[in-house]
Design a protein around this motif. Structure first.
Motif, PDB file in Angstrom:
ATOM      1  N   TYR A  10       0.897  -1.647   0.143  1.00  0.00           N
ATOM      2  CA  TYR A  10       0.119   0.045  -0.248  1.00  0.00           C
ATOM      3  C   TYR A  10       0.826   1.030   0.251  1.00  0.00           C
ATOM      4  O   TYR A  10       0.472   2.092  -0.842  1.00  0.00           O
ATOM      5  CB  TYR A  10      -1.232   0.355   0.981  1.00  0.00           C
ATOM      6  N   LEU A  11       2.196   1.247   0.749  1.00  0.00           N
ATOM      7  CA  LEU A  11       2.445   2.202   0.648  1.00  0.00           C
ATOM      8  C   LEU A  11       4.229   2.225   0.462  1.00  0.00           C
ATOM      9  O   LEU A  11       4.397   1.180   0.834  1.00  0.00           O
ATOM     10  CB  LEU A  11       3.095   2.317   2.697  1.00  0.00           C
ATOM     11  N   LEU A  12       4.941   3.029  -0.409  1.00  0.00           N
ATOM     12  CA  LEU A  12       5.989   3.413  -0.841  1.00  0.00           C
ATOM     13  C   LEU A  12       6.339   4.289  -0.677  1.00  0.00           C
ATOM     14  O   LEU A  12       6.135   5.322  -0.932  1.00  0.00           O
ATOM     15  CB  LEU A  12       6.052   3.196  -2.561  1.00  0.00           C
ATOM     16  N   THR A  13       8.022   4.579  -0.580  1.00  0.00           N
ATOM     17  CA  THR A  13       8.889   5.871  -0.308  1.00  0.00           C
ATOM     18  C   THR A  13       8.909   6.554  -1.435  1.00  0.00           C
ATOM     19  O   THR A  13       9.369   6.170  -2.804  1.00  0.00           O
ATOM     20  CB  THR A  13       9.842   5.384   0.512  1.00  0.00           C
ATOM     21  N   PRO A  14       9.743   7.450  -1.089  1.00  0.00           N
ATOM     22  CA  PRO A  14       9.305   8.652  -2.639  1.00  0.00           C
ATOM     23  C   PRO A  14      10.948   7.508  -3.725  1.00  0.00           C
ATOM     24  O   PRO A  14      10.926   7.585  -4.107  1.00  0.00           O
ATOM     25  CB  PRO A  14      10.210   9.470  -1.647  1.00  0.00           C
ATOM     26  N   ARG A  15      11.750   7.013  -2.317  1.00  0.00           N
ATOM     27  CA  ARG A  15      12.889   6.491  -3.153  1.00  0.00           C
ATOM     28  C   ARG A  15      12.915   5.562  -3.779  1.00  0.00           C
ATOM     29  O   ARG A  15      13.096   4.752  -5.175  1.00  0.00           O
ATOM     30  CB  ARG A  15      14.011   6.448  -2.052  1.00  0.00           C
ATOM     31  N   GLN A  16      11.449   4.494  -2.985  1.00  0.00           N
ATOM     32  CA  GLN A  16      10.921   2.917  -3.901  1.00  0.00           C
ATOM     33  C   GLN A  16      10.915   3.466  -5.114  1.00  0.00           C
ATOM     34  O   GLN A  16      10.525   2.752  -6.345  1.00  0.00           O
ATOM     35  CB  GLN A  16      10.278   2.515  -2.759  1.00  0.00           C
ATOM     36  N   VAL A  17       9.889   5.302  -5.365  1.00  0.00           N
ATOM     37  CA  VAL A  17       9.041   5.275  -6.623  1.00  0.00           C
ATOM     38  C   VAL A  17      10.259   5.546  -7.233  1.00  0.00           C
ATOM     39  O   VAL A  17       9.849   5.343  -8.639  1.00  0.00           O
ATOM     40  CB  VAL A  17       8.096   6.127  -6.270  1.00  0.00           C
ATOM     41  N   HIS A  18      11.018   6.402  -6.727  1.00  0.00           N
ATOM     42  CA  HIS A  18      12.322   6.911  -8.049  1.00  0.00           C
ATOM     43  C   HIS A  18      12.960   5.739  -8.298  1.00  0.00           C
ATOM     44  O   HIS A  18      12.846   5.481  -9.501  1.00  0.00           O
ATOM     45  CB  HIS A  18      13.391   8.040  -7.375  1.00  0.00           C
ATOM     46  N   GLU A  19      13.114   4.655  -7.783  1.00  0.00           N
ATOM     47  CA  GLU A  19      14.397   3.421  -8.216  1.00  0.00           C
ATOM     48  C   GLU A  19      12.710   2.837  -9.687  1.00  0.00           C
ATOM     49  O   GLU A  19      13.782   2.607 -10.409  1.00  0.00           O
ATOM     50  CB  GLU A  19      14.830   2.450  -7.164  1.00  0.00           C
ATOM     51  N   LEU A  20      11.538   2.682  -9.483  1.00  0.00           N
ATOM     52  CA  LEU A  20      10.724   2.559  -9.941  1.00  0.00           C
ATOM     53  C   LEU A  20      10.936   3.008 -11.695  1.00  0.00           C
ATOM     54  O   LEU A  20      10.112   2.485 -12.367  1.00  0.00           O
ATOM     55  CB  LEU A  20       8.904   2.065  -9.472  1.00  0.00           C
ATOM     56  N   SER A  21      10.919   4.242 -10.989  1.00  0.00           N
ATOM     57  CA  SER A  21      10.293   4.752 -12.366  1.00  0.00           C
ATOM     58  C   SER A  21      11.810   4.743 -13.230  1.00  0.00           C
ATOM     59  O   SER A  21      11.752   5.034 -14.556  1.00  0.00           O
ATOM     60  CB  SER A  21      10.813   6.329 -11.966  1.00  0.00           C
ATOM     61  N   GLN A  22      12.874   4.624 -12.711  1.00  0.00           N
ATOM     62  CA  GLN A  22      14.461   3.655 -13.735  1.00  0.00           C
ATOM     63  C   GLN A  22      14.028   2.582 -14.202  1.00  0.00           C
ATOM     64  O   GLN A  22      14.683   2.428 -14.328  1.00  0.00           O
ATOM     65  CB  GLN A  22      15.457   4.361 -12.742  1.00  0.00           C
ATOM     66  N   SER A  23      13.468   2.082 -13.708  1.00  0.00           N
ATOM     67  CA  SER A  23      13.176   0.075 -14.931  1.00  0.00           C
ATOM     68  C   SER A  23      12.535   0.683 -15.192  1.00  0.00           C
ATOM     69  O   SER A  23      11.960   1.557 -15.997  1.00  0.00           O
ATOM     70  CB  SER A  23      12.526  -0.702 -13.598  1.00  0.00           C
ATOM     71  N   LYS A  24      12.349  -0.381 -15.960  1.00  0.00           N
ATOM     72  CA  LYS A  24      11.354  -1.083 -17.032  1.00  0.00           C
ATOM     73  C   LYS A  24       9.390  -1.903 -16.769  1.00  0.00           C
ATOM     74  O   LYS A  24       8.698  -1.583 -17.125  1.00  0.00           O
ATOM     75  CB  LYS A  24      11.690  -1.798 -18.061  1.00  0.00           C
TER      76      LYS A  24
END
Length: 310
Positions: free
Chosen positions: A7-21
């Motif tokens: 349910y919850l993601l940290t900003p850094r987790q989201v940033h890492e996801l945005s750099q992935s496929k």
């Protein structure tokens, strides 16, 4: 991520996801109280997380006989909005707001109720993203995204409570296994009737047999050391549980968390009720509903029983 994402993601987790496929859709679901001078769409245009789009919760909503705002959309309206945003059923939808945790849980409630379980919120939202020094976008947003196909979804009807259900529940014996617990996210003063509602002409008070659980009791406040801006995140689970126990008691809390007692969340208009909904889900509670109309719908009806405890 296997299965449904957290349910919850940290900003850094989201940033890492945005750099992935990973196929992502970032949606700014910011919303403010009617008496606030802030305008979420204008703020979005001025500053946002890169590649985010703006989700207007008052527009992606069904019309209501009482003129209530941000009511749950129909399945068809939800599907159409997803198509416009370029979202398909496999897209990981990540929602955030500009106060940290305020309106993004309501957007998550919408996605999860339509069984788009591949959805999360950023815990701390845009201000935490900014406080952690992650990139921001300030240029004019790009035009519309390539449209996707999104089949009209099924809706989890057990998640939403109607006025009739709330009235029926309030008339039951509190000790009955059939009676749902009702927790109210508004401030304690509005709940007791001591303080006025922010909506002119609307009585304060509460639904009979409900409990006062202001939504901010599930949250903790932070300050961006650079800007001084304040924002909220969810408390750790033990802090959320402590707040729940302080309101409904340890026995009821145990029944709710263990799935042996249903609970319904409510607030002023169905927005911050979702903060409680998500907090309860974080504790593992399964039987959690939300009264979509909330207090504005309930108190607007002349036949409603309004209790005050001044």
């Amino acid at each position: 991520m296997s299965g449904s994402p957290p349910y919850l993601l940290t900003p850094r987790q989201v940033h890492e996801l945005s750099q992935s496929k990973t196929q992502l859709a970032l949606l700014d679901a910011s919303w403010y109280m009617p008496n606030s001078p802030r305008r979420p769409k204008d703020e979005f245009l001025g500053k946002r997380i890169p590649d985010a789009q703006f989700l207007d919760l008052d527009e992606v909503a069904s019309e209501h006989e009482l003129g209530l705002k941000h009511m749950m959309p129909s399945p068809g309206m939800f599907a159409k909005a997803c198509e416009i945003f370029g979202i398909n059923p496999s897209t990981h939808v990540i929602l955030y707001d500009s106060q940290g945790v305020f309106s993004s849980p309501r957007a998550l409630f919408m996605f999860r109720t339509f069984n788009h379980n591949n959805s999360s919120i950023i815990d701390g939202g845009l201000p935490r993203w900014e406080a952690e020094g992650l990139p921001l976008e300030t240029r004019t947003p790009e035009g519309s995204r390539p449209a996707m196909t999104y089949a009209i979804p099924s809706q989890n009807d057990h998640s939403i409570r109607s006025y009739e259900q709330m009235v029926s529940n309030a008339s039951r014996d509190m000790s009955s296994d059939l009676t749902e617990l009702v927790v109210d996210a508004r401030s304690h003063g509005r709940f007791t009737g001591k303080d006025p509602e922010p909506r002119p002409g609307l009585s304060s008070g509460h639904i009979p047999n409900s409990f006062s659980l202001p939504f901010n009791l599930f949250l903790e406040s932070h300050t961006n050391p650079s800007s001084g801006d304040k924002y909220t995140t969810y408390l750790p689970e033990d802090g959320i549980q402590k707040a729940l126990v302080s309101t409904i008691g340890s026995e009821n809390a145990s029944l709710v968390i263990g799935g042996r007692k249903s609970v319904t969340t409510t607030c002023g208009s169905g927005m911050t009720a979702a903060v409680l909904w998500l907090g309860l889900r974080l504790l593992g509670a399964k039987e959690v509903g939300l009264y979509d109309e909330s207090w504005t719908g309930y108190a607007s009806r002349k036949t409603s029983v309004i209790e005050k405890s001044l």
